[in-house]
Write an enzyme that holds these catalytic residues in place. Structure first.
Site, mmCIF file in Angstrom:
data_model
loop_
_atom_site.group_PDB
_atom_site.id
_atom_site.type_symbol
_atom_site.label_atom_id
_atom_site.label_comp_id
_atom_site.label_asym_id
_atom_site.label_seq_id
_atom_site.Cartn_x
_atom_site.Cartn_y
_atom_site.Cartn_z
ATOM 1 N N GLY A 14 89.470 68.351 22.946
ATOM 2 C CA GLY A 14 89.164 68.855 21.605
ATOM 3 C C GLY A 14 88.998 67.794 20.539
ATOM 4 O O GLY A 14 89.112 68.096 19.351
ATOM 5 N N SER A 15 88.638 66.566 20.924
ATOM 6 C CA SER A 15 88.505 65.535 19.885
ATOM 7 C C SER A 15 87.308 65.829 18.974
ATOM 8 O O SER A 15 87.357 65.539 17.776
ATOM 9 C CB SER A 15 88.404 64.142 20.504
ATOM 10 O OG SER A 15 87.205 63.982 21.210
ATOM 11 N N ASN A 16 86.254 66.420 19.512
ATOM 12 C CA ASN A 16 85.119 66.787 18.650
ATOM 13 C C ASN A 16 85.509 67.912 17.695
ATOM 14 O O ASN A 16 85.107 67.915 16.527
ATOM 15 C CB ASN A 16 83.908 67.193 19.492
ATOM 16 C CG ASN A 16 83.141 65.987 19.985
ATOM 17 O OD1 ASN A 16 82.404 65.360 19.229
ATOM 18 N ND2 ASN A 16 83.342 65.632 21.246
ATOM 19 N N MET A 94 83.242 73.761 29.567
ATOM 20 C CA MET A 94 82.781 73.361 30.893
ATOM 21 C C MET A 94 82.132 74.502 31.685
ATOM 22 O O MET A 94 82.113 74.467 32.909
ATOM 23 C CB MET A 94 83.944 72.760 31.692
ATOM 24 C CG MET A 94 84.547 71.528 31.045
ATOM 25 S SD MET A 94 83.319 70.238 30.720
ATOM 26 C CE MET A 94 83.137 69.572 32.370
ATOM 27 N N ASN A 111 75.402 72.312 21.428
ATOM 28 C CA ASN A 111 76.303 71.575 22.322
ATOM 29 C C ASN A 111 76.177 70.092 22.026
ATOM 30 O O ASN A 111 75.147 69.632 21.524
ATOM 31 C CB ASN A 111 75.901 71.847 23.779
ATOM 32 C CG ASN A 111 76.801 71.135 24.770
ATOM 33 O OD1 ASN A 111 78.014 71.091 24.609
ATOM 34 N ND2 ASN A 111 76.216 70.552 25.811
ATOM 35 N N HIS A 113 76.521 66.351 24.068
ATOM 36 C CA HIS A 113 76.557 65.815 25.431
ATOM 37 C C HIS A 113 76.562 64.285 25.375
ATOM 38 O O HIS A 113 75.812 63.695 24.582
ATOM 39 C CB HIS A 113 75.338 66.311 26.215
ATOM 40 C CG HIS A 113 75.317 65.809 27.618
ATOM 41 N ND1 HIS A 113 76.143 66.330 28.603
ATOM 42 C CD2 HIS A 113 74.611 64.812 28.201
ATOM 43 C CE1 HIS A 113 75.935 65.674 29.726
ATOM 44 N NE2 HIS A 113 75.000 64.747 29.513
HETATM 45 C C1 GRF Z 1 82.407 65.261 24.867
HETATM 46 O O1 GRF Z 1 82.252 63.961 25.348
HETATM 47 C C2 GRF Z 1 81.116 66.026 24.891
HETATM 48 O O2 GRF Z 1 80.016 65.202 24.816
HETATM 49 C C3 GRF Z 1 81.140 66.710 26.228
HETATM 50 O O3 GRF Z 1 82.500 67.009 26.463
HETATM 51 C C4 GRF Z 1 83.311 66.079 25.778
HETATM 52 C C5 GRF Z 1 84.323 66.844 25.000
HETATM 53 O O4 GRF Z 1 85.304 66.005 24.469
HETATM 54 N N1 GRF Z 1 80.310 67.895 26.220
HETATM 55 P P1 GRF Z 1 86.377 66.579 23.481
HETATM 56 O O5 GRF Z 1 87.086 67.739 24.173
HETATM 57 O O6 GRF Z 1 85.670 67.015 22.235
HETATM 58 O O7 GRF Z 1 87.302 65.446 23.239
#
Ligand code: GRF
Length: 194
Positions: A14-16, A94, A111, A113
């Site tokens: 969940g860092s994003n 996922m 999304n 990626h």
């Molecule tokens: C990210 O690197 C994104 O590009 C991919 O999954 C990862 C999710 O990372 N789809 P986080 O859970 O947001 O840290």
């Protein structure tokens, strides 16, 4: 501008999502996180939601590994609609989405990626780029369609691959850029939503 109600789907750390919430907090992103849904019961993304006081839910995914059961996906649509969500951001989710979600939120699901799509869709894209001997990789924000890491590209950022990069060092530089790019693209979309 009225904040746009957004929903976030994630399966992992969940860092994003955290970067999105921080940008909302700082006033740079006119959105409101209405609901976070995870298909993984103990995913850290759900802890972040609790930390920030964002409504959150675990959605048991059913018997498939890479998709949701059709009725589960219908349930997800209902949850997001009930929460008033107008834009859905996948943040490390996922599972591949299918018709119920795509029909319910046309051009409203995005999304991020970790590669310069169309290169290296799928899992561990940074490792794929390293193994292919690329000199540059990056990250892409795109609309979601029925194919994996496919759909109209909204924005990309490049990351140079250094001679001594490991998968971990490269992934961490890509993620730093993701945390800038994703909230910025969401902010732009929120401004443009009818
Ligand atoms: C990210 O690197 C994104 O590009 C991919 O999954 C990862 C999710 O990372 N789809 P986080 O859970 O947001 O840290």
């Amino acid at each position: 501008m009225k904040p746009v109600p957004i929903g976030i789907l994630g399966s992992g750390k969940g860092s994003n999502f955290r970067a999105i919430l921080e940008r909302i907090r700082s006033g740079d992103l006119a959105a409101e996180a209405r609901l976070v849904v995870s298909d993984v019961l103990d995913a850290p993304i759900l802890d972040i939601a609790r930390e920030f006081g964002v409504p959150n839910a675990y959605l048991p995914p059913g018997r498939f590994r890479t998709r949701l059961e059709p009725q589960t996906e219908q349930q997800l649509v209902r949850m997001l609609r009930d929460a008033g969500v107008e834009l859905v951001a996948l943040a490390g989710f996922m599972r591949v989405l299918h018709e119920p979600m795509l029909k319910a939120f046309p051009r409203r699901i995005i999304n991020i990626h970790p590669s310069l799509l169309p290169k290296f869709p799928g899992l561990e894209a940074w490792k794929q780029a390293l193994a292919a001997g690329e000199e540059v990789t990056g990250c892409t924000v795109h609309y979601v369609d029925e194919k994996i890491d496919h759909g109209q590209i909204l924005a990309q950022r490049e990351v140079a691959i250094l001679p001594n990069d490991t998968p971990e060092s490269l992934h961490s530089r890509i993620q730093m850029l993701e945390h800038e790019l994703y909230p910025a693209v969401i902010a732009e979309l929120c401004e443009r939503l009818p």
